[in-house]
Design an enzyme around this catalytic site. Sequence first.
Site, PDB file in Angstrom:
ATOM      1  N   SER A  63       0.849  -1.188   0.000  1.00 42.93           N
ATOM      2  CA  SER A  63       0.000   0.000   0.000  1.00 42.93           C
ATOM      3  C   SER A  63       0.886   1.239   0.000  1.00 42.93           C
ATOM      4  O   SER A  63       2.097   1.148   0.247  1.00 42.93           O
ATOM      5  CB  SER A  63      -0.899   0.010   1.238  1.00 42.93           C
ATOM      6  OG  SER A  63      -0.101   0.149   2.387  1.00 42.93           O
ATOM      7  N   ASP A  78      -1.279  -1.779  -3.870  1.00 41.91           N
ATOM      8  CA  ASP A  78      -2.615  -1.952  -3.300  1.00 41.91           C
ATOM      9  C   ASP A  78      -3.239  -0.563  -3.048  1.00 41.91           C
ATOM     10  O   ASP A  78      -2.593   0.313  -2.462  1.00 41.91           O
ATOM     11  CB  ASP A  78      -2.467  -2.727  -1.980  1.00 41.91           C
ATOM     12  CG  ASP A  78      -3.786  -3.220  -1.424  1.00 41.91           C
ATOM     13  OD1 ASP A  78      -4.724  -3.424  -2.213  1.00 41.91           O
ATOM     14  OD2 ASP A  78      -3.858  -3.420  -0.191  1.00 41.91           O
ATOM     15  N   HIS A  79      -4.442  -0.361  -3.498  1.00 42.50           N
ATOM     16  CA  HIS A  79      -5.172   0.902  -3.277  1.00 42.50           C
ATOM     17  C   HIS A  79      -4.388   2.149  -3.699  1.00 42.50           C
ATOM     18  O   HIS A  79      -4.248   3.100  -2.909  1.00 42.50           O
ATOM     19  CB  HIS A  79      -5.613   1.048  -1.814  1.00 42.50           C
ATOM     20  CG  HIS A  79      -6.634   0.034  -1.420  1.00 42.50           C
ATOM     21  ND1 HIS A  79      -7.948   0.129  -1.796  1.00 42.50           N
ATOM     22  CD2 HIS A  79      -6.526  -1.117  -0.718  1.00 42.50           C
ATOM     23  CE1 HIS A  79      -8.611  -0.927  -1.328  1.00 42.50           C
ATOM     24  NE2 HIS A  79      -7.773  -1.703  -0.681  1.00 42.50           N
ATOM     25  N   GLY A 129     -10.214  -4.483   7.684  1.00 39.92           N
ATOM     26  CA  GLY A 129      -9.981  -4.421   9.120  1.00 39.92           C
ATOM     27  C   GLY A 129     -10.467  -5.643   9.883  1.00 39.92           C
ATOM     28  O   GLY A 129     -10.832  -6.664   9.295  1.00 39.92           O
ATOM     29  N   HIS A 177     -11.559  -7.654  -1.843  1.00 42.63           N
ATOM     30  CA  HIS A 177     -10.801  -6.968  -0.788  1.00 42.63           C
ATOM     31  C   HIS A 177     -11.417  -7.287   0.569  1.00 42.63           C
ATOM     32  O   HIS A 177     -12.518  -7.830   0.651  1.00 42.63           O
ATOM     33  CB  HIS A 177     -10.840  -5.455  -1.025  1.00 42.63           C
ATOM     34  CG  HIS A 177      -9.884  -4.995  -2.083  1.00 42.63           C
ATOM     35  ND1 HIS A 177      -8.755  -4.273  -1.791  1.00 42.63           N
ATOM     36  CD2 HIS A 177      -9.884  -5.187  -3.421  1.00 42.63           C
ATOM     37  CE1 HIS A 177      -8.103  -4.018  -2.918  1.00 42.63           C
ATOM     38  NE2 HIS A 177      -8.765  -4.552  -3.921  1.00 42.63           N
ATOM     39  N   GLY A 178     -10.722  -6.895   1.620  1.00 47.24           N
ATOM     40  CA  GLY A 178     -11.285  -7.057   2.960  1.00 47.24           C
ATOM     41  C   GLY A 178     -11.638  -8.497   3.262  1.00 47.24           C
ATOM     42  O   GLY A 178     -12.668  -8.781   3.852  1.00 47.24           O
ATOM     43  N   ALA A 179     -10.752  -9.411   2.868  1.00 48.89           N
ATOM     44  CA  ALA A 179     -11.110 -10.831   2.907  1.00 48.89           C
ATOM     45  C   ALA A 179     -10.360 -11.621   3.973  1.00 48.89           C
ATOM     46  O   ALA A 179     -10.256 -12.839   3.874  1.00 48.89           O
ATOM     47  CB  ALA A 179     -10.885 -11.441   1.526  1.00 48.89           C
ATOM     48  N   ASN A 184      -7.604 -10.628  -1.142  1.00 49.05           N
ATOM     49  CA  ASN A 184      -6.650  -9.767  -0.432  1.00 49.05           C
ATOM     50  C   ASN A 184      -6.629 -10.037   1.067  1.00 49.05           C
ATOM     51  O   ASN A 184      -7.685 -10.024   1.707  1.00 49.05           O
ATOM     52  CB  ASN A 184      -7.021  -8.302  -0.626  1.00 49.05           C
ATOM     53  CG  ASN A 184      -6.695  -7.786  -2.011  1.00 49.05           C
ATOM     54  OD1 ASN A 184      -6.304  -8.556  -2.892  1.00 49.05           O
ATOM     55  ND2 ASN A 184      -6.844  -6.494  -2.196  1.00 49.05           N
TER      56      ASN A 184
HETATM   57  C1  PGH Z   1      -7.235  -5.718   1.758  1.00 46.60           C
HETATM   58  C2  PGH Z   1      -7.035  -6.493   3.028  1.00 46.60           C
HETATM   59  N1  PGH Z   1      -6.169  -5.055   1.252  1.00 46.60           N
HETATM   60  O1  PGH Z   1      -6.300  -4.336   0.138  1.00 46.60           O
HETATM   61  O2  PGH Z   1      -8.292  -5.656   1.167  1.00 46.60           O
HETATM   62  O3  PGH Z   1      -8.239  -6.661   3.767  1.00 46.60           O
HETATM   63  O4  PGH Z   1      -8.281  -6.061   6.179  1.00 46.60           O
HETATM   64  O5  PGH Z   1      -9.502  -8.034   5.378  1.00 46.60           O
HETATM   65  O6  PGH Z   1      -7.049  -8.074   5.450  1.00 46.60           O
HETATM   66  P1  PGH Z   1      -8.252  -7.228   5.279  1.00 46.60           P
HETATM   67 ZN    ZN Z   2      -8.262  -3.584   0.111  1.00 49.11          ZN
HETATM   68 CA    CA Z   3     -11.664   1.731  -2.021  1.00 49.71          CA
END
Ligand code: PGH
Ligand code: ZN
Ligand code: CA
Length: 309
Positions: free
Chosen positions: A50, A82-83, A181, A211-213, A254
């Site tokens: 990131s 990332d992002h 998170g 994402h967020g996985a 991710n």
């Molecule tokens: C994520 C990571 N990074 O781009 O999407 O998400 O917080 O679930 O690990 P987590």
């Molecule tokens: Zn993400």
């Molecule tokens: Ca976004």
Amino acid sequence: MPLVTTKEMFEKSMKEHYAIGAFNINNMEFIQAITEAANEAKSPVILQVSSSAIKYAGIKYLMKMVEAAVESTDIPIALHLDHGPDFETCKMCIDAGFTSVMIDGSKYDFEENVALTKQVVEYAHSKGVVVEAELGKLAGIEDDVNVAASDAMYTDPEQAEEFVRRTGCDSLAIAIGTSHGAYKFKGEAKLRFDILAKIKERLPNTPIVLHGASSVIPRLVEMCNENGGNIPGAKGCPNEMLKEAGENGVSKINVDTDLRLAMTAQVRRVFNEDPSVFDPRKYLGEARKEIKATVLDKINNVFCSGGKA
Ligand code: PGH
Ligand code: ZN
Ligand code: CA
């Protein structure tokens, strides 16, 4: 082999219905643990950075450490931003040798997101680099950005088709209920697989990104809390759902939070069990082992990319 783009690994993942893990890196221990795990499992892997990780470690250090990992392993490794918050950051990473970048225009309205993504795609493709874009909004805390649950928005399948056609992006991050998170769900975990199916129907050849996985591994949360931590009520995305996502068109999953928990849990445990420890190799070594075990488990049992290198 040198760093690769995600093109071939995604093509194979779409044909054979599994996902590839994209793991966030900040320092040497993360890079070693992730790439050693992927190498042992004979899995392709994506290392992602990131912009705040770049701020923390410095792009030159990250590049050299990734280069060392590539030389020490025998699997396809992609290095991904990332992002990416803007064109300039994407360009900096492309020029530094990244093989993939994400431009995250999800904070803008549709037309602005299209225009920004197109600009990045044009530059990236001219350098042989692939681009991930994002449509829809995930709730939660992303390194710098905090999106309230009330502002989250599922990806619209019709818009997704138009977005990919107009931007020429190589892969698309979608919002179907995950969030960044350690606090993903208040009640029961739920992902909108119906939306994923509709998106896949319209975009059968576009790799989809989740994402967020992180599953916010309960054992690691407990280990943190039992050793002086304070992360009450943390809750992630269940492994069964992630597996289902991988089988149904998600090509990239991710993971950041789970690896942070792995490192923190072991560092806390070592300090708590032996307050006389002050050799960083003792606690960072245990942390590295836990990160590696976490990545191995995901690759072999959840994403099912083991043996696909
Ligand atoms: C994520 C990571 N990074 O781009 O999407 O998400 O917080 O679930 O690990 P987590
Ligand atoms: Zn993400
Ligand atoms: Ca976004």
